[in-house]
Design an enzyme around this catalytic site. Structure first.
Site, PDB file in Angstrom:
ATOM      1  N   ASP A  66       9.135  -9.744 -11.144  1.00 29.92           N
ATOM      2  CA  ASP A  66       8.004 -10.683 -11.023  1.00 29.92           C
ATOM      3  C   ASP A  66       7.619 -11.314 -12.356  1.00 29.92           C
ATOM      4  O   ASP A  66       7.496 -12.533 -12.469  1.00 29.92           O
ATOM      5  CB  ASP A  66       6.762  -9.972 -10.463  1.00 29.92           C
ATOM      6  N   ARG A 100      -5.462  -1.349 -17.079  1.00 30.99           N
ATOM      7  CA  ARG A 100      -5.618  -2.805 -16.967  1.00 30.99           C
ATOM      8  C   ARG A 100      -6.570  -3.413 -17.998  1.00 30.99           C
ATOM      9  O   ARG A 100      -6.222  -4.406 -18.639  1.00 30.99           O
ATOM     10  CB  ARG A 100      -6.028  -3.205 -15.543  1.00 30.99           C
ATOM     11  N   ASP A 155      -5.320  -4.931  -8.974  1.00 30.86           N
ATOM     12  CA  ASP A 155      -4.994  -5.200 -10.370  1.00 30.86           C
ATOM     13  C   ASP A 155      -5.347  -6.622 -10.812  1.00 30.86           C
ATOM     14  O   ASP A 155      -5.792  -6.843 -11.925  1.00 30.86           O
ATOM     15  CB  ASP A 155      -3.520  -4.896 -10.640  1.00 30.86           C
ATOM     16  N   SER A 198       7.332   0.244  -5.123  1.00 26.76           N
ATOM     17  CA  SER A 198       6.713  -0.427  -6.264  1.00 26.76           C
ATOM     18  C   SER A 198       6.022   0.653  -7.087  1.00 26.76           C
ATOM     19  O   SER A 198       5.180   1.393  -6.579  1.00 26.76           O
ATOM     20  CB  SER A 198       5.706  -1.464  -5.761  1.00 26.76           C
TER      21      SER A 198
HETATM   22  N1  ARG Z   1      -3.616   1.204  -5.844  1.00 21.58           N
HETATM   23  C1  ARG Z   1      -3.630   1.693  -7.177  1.00 21.58           C
HETATM   24  C2  ARG Z   1      -4.722   1.022  -7.951  1.00 21.58           C
HETATM   25  O1  ARG Z   1      -5.226   0.033  -7.535  1.00 21.58           O
HETATM   26  C3  ARG Z   1      -2.284   1.554  -7.847  1.00 21.58           C
HETATM   27  C4  ARG Z   1      -1.809   0.170  -8.057  1.00 21.58           C
HETATM   28  C5  ARG Z   1      -0.450   0.156  -8.598  1.00 21.58           C
HETATM   29  N2  ARG Z   1      -0.176  -1.132  -9.126  1.00 21.58           N
HETATM   30  C6  ARG Z   1       1.030  -1.672  -9.147  1.00 21.58           C
HETATM   31  N3  ARG Z   1       1.135  -2.864  -9.672  1.00 21.58           N
HETATM   32  N4  ARG Z   1       2.093  -1.085  -8.636  1.00 21.58           N
HETATM   33  O2  ARG Z   1      -5.114   1.466  -8.965  1.00 21.58           O
END
Ligand code: ARG
Length: 411
Positions: A15, A95, A124, A175
């Site tokens: 991506d 983040r 995210d 992922s």
């Molecule tokens: N659902 C989790 C969170 O919001 C993990 C997200 C994982 N992110 C990713 N880009 N694979 O913190």
């Protein structure tokens, strides 16, 4: 006129690699890639080279492991932060740190945009966008994957057409996002919340079934709420976390199966491996239980819940979050001592705790000799404490009122 610049949070995955030519084409901008080392186990020099090969004009790698541990993981640990009671917020905590790095580079480079690879469905994007706004309201955030409508297959074609190196490796159905505080796994069969996560989804933890039959004890030393040593060996926090990840992971500790409520309203099934977070949170809570009074523990729990939700929701750089940090920090003065944790077949149990500030006093708690508790005072205490309840109860139950006749609707 020179081209505008965009600073892209670059992971090295498909991506964010495709995002480089996409930003050049669609925003007519020069792309500066920034990869932040938060402890993900990847070859960062290779990632940097891939950014350049994909068309970035410059590519930076920032080692932020210590900063991540000290400024993000530590406050979350001290706040015992667990979203919905189970998720240690590993991805969520990285983040705002990454956003801060993007903002720093954007200012150095006089960029007008920052960009990230998040889709429009997740948490995210919210965290990147809000953290950036909170730090640099003048910057505009671009999320290419929120704008384009390419499938994974489309992306591969787009990559090939634009000279982006596409790795020949068989792509995993999952992922994955990794940092010091944990590994998150999504997609594939995990999207069926009725199905147990298959063993292949895990990478940091041994299956509890396969884990050693001999338990292992680890002892964590805390100094004013900061973990400073593991089994008496002092280490900087980010290294200590790494050590606990390995020790606890080998015993299958830290697997989490979470039915998550996302910020954007979606319910989602998330699988995590957070060995160090699981052990350190248990140890920290155990030490607090020993040294903090009941009312403080009780009030702190409500703060902790709010804190975890704010981190999850992307509200790291906000005034309320700073104020909660100040409260949490002030509670840690006496959180000093040692906690022993037993790692055994997927479980991490606290087996012992010690502190020079223990409110636990043997001479008060004991049922054996040496008891200094003045038990005869208990009766008077209970009389006064129970007075409101006794007065209430003595008045008895009022007689039941006769039922009011119902209006006859047919009339
Ligand atoms: N659902 C989790 C969170 O919001 C993990 C997200 C994982 N992110 C990713 N880009 N694979 O913190």
């Amino acid at each position: 006129m020179s081209k505008p610049k965009v600073v892209l949070a670059y992971s090295g995955g498909l991506d964010t690699s495709v995002a480089i030519p996409w930003l050049r084409e669609n925003k007519r901008a020069d792309v500066i890639a920034v990869t932040v080392d938060v402890g993900q186990p990847v070859d960062l020099e290779r990632v940097r080279q891939k950014a350049l090969a994909s068309g970035a004009v410059r590519a930076y790698v920032a080692d932020a492991r210590q900063e991540f541990a000290e400024e993000f993981l530590l406050p979350a640990l001290q706040a015992n932060a667990l979203y919905e009671g189970v998720y240690p917020l590993s991805t969520a905590l990285a983040r705002p740190l990454i956003a801060r790095h993007l903002v720093d580079v954007a200012r150095q480079e006089h960029a007008v945009f920052v960009a990230h690879g998040c889709t429009g469905k997740g948490n995210d994007q919210v965290r990147f966008d809000l953290s950036t706004t909170g730090l640099a309201p003048e910057l505009e955030v671009i999320a290419p994957a929120r704008e384009w409508s390419m499938t994974r297959e489309d992306e591969i074609v787009y990559a090939q057409q634009h000279g982006v190196p596409v790795e020949a490796t068989k792509s995993s159905p999952y992922s994955v996002d990794e940092n010091l505080w944990g590994r998150s796994v999504e997609c594939g069969i995990l999207e069926d919340p009725a199905v147990e996560p298959p063993e292949e989804a895990f990478a940091w933890t041994t299956s509890p079934q396969e884990a050693p039959f001999e338990p292992e004890y680890v002892r964590v030393t805390f100094d004013q709420g900061i973990p400073t040593a593991l089994n008496d060996r002092r280490a900087p926090l980010h290294e200590l976390i790494d050590q606990v990840n390995r020790a606890a992971g080998a015993h299958g500790v830290g697997r989490i199966d979470h039915l998550e409520s996302r910020v954007v309203g979606i319910k989602s099934r998330e699988v995590y491996e957070c060995p160090a977070a699981t052990v350190l949170l248990a140890a920290h809570q155990a030490l607090e239980a020993l040294v903090l009074p009941r009312d403080l523990l009780d009030f702190k729990r409500t703060v902790e819940q709010r804190y975890a939700q704010m981190v999850f929701d992307g509200l790291w750089f906000t005034p309320l979050k700073s104020a909660l940090d100040a409260f949490v920090r002030s509670t840690q003065e006496r959180v000093t001592g040692e906690v022993a944790v037993k790692l055994y077949k997927g479980s991490a149990r606290v087996t012992g705790r010690h502190s020079p500030y223990a409110l636990y006093q043997a001479q008060l708690a004991t049922y054996s000799s040496g008891d200094r508790y003045r038990r005869q005072m208990a009766e008077g205490f209970i009389y006064v404490w129970g007075l409101p309840a006794r007065t209430w109860a003595a008045l008895g139950v009022p007689p039941r009122r006769a039922a009011t006749p119902t209006t006859d609707r047919t009339a």
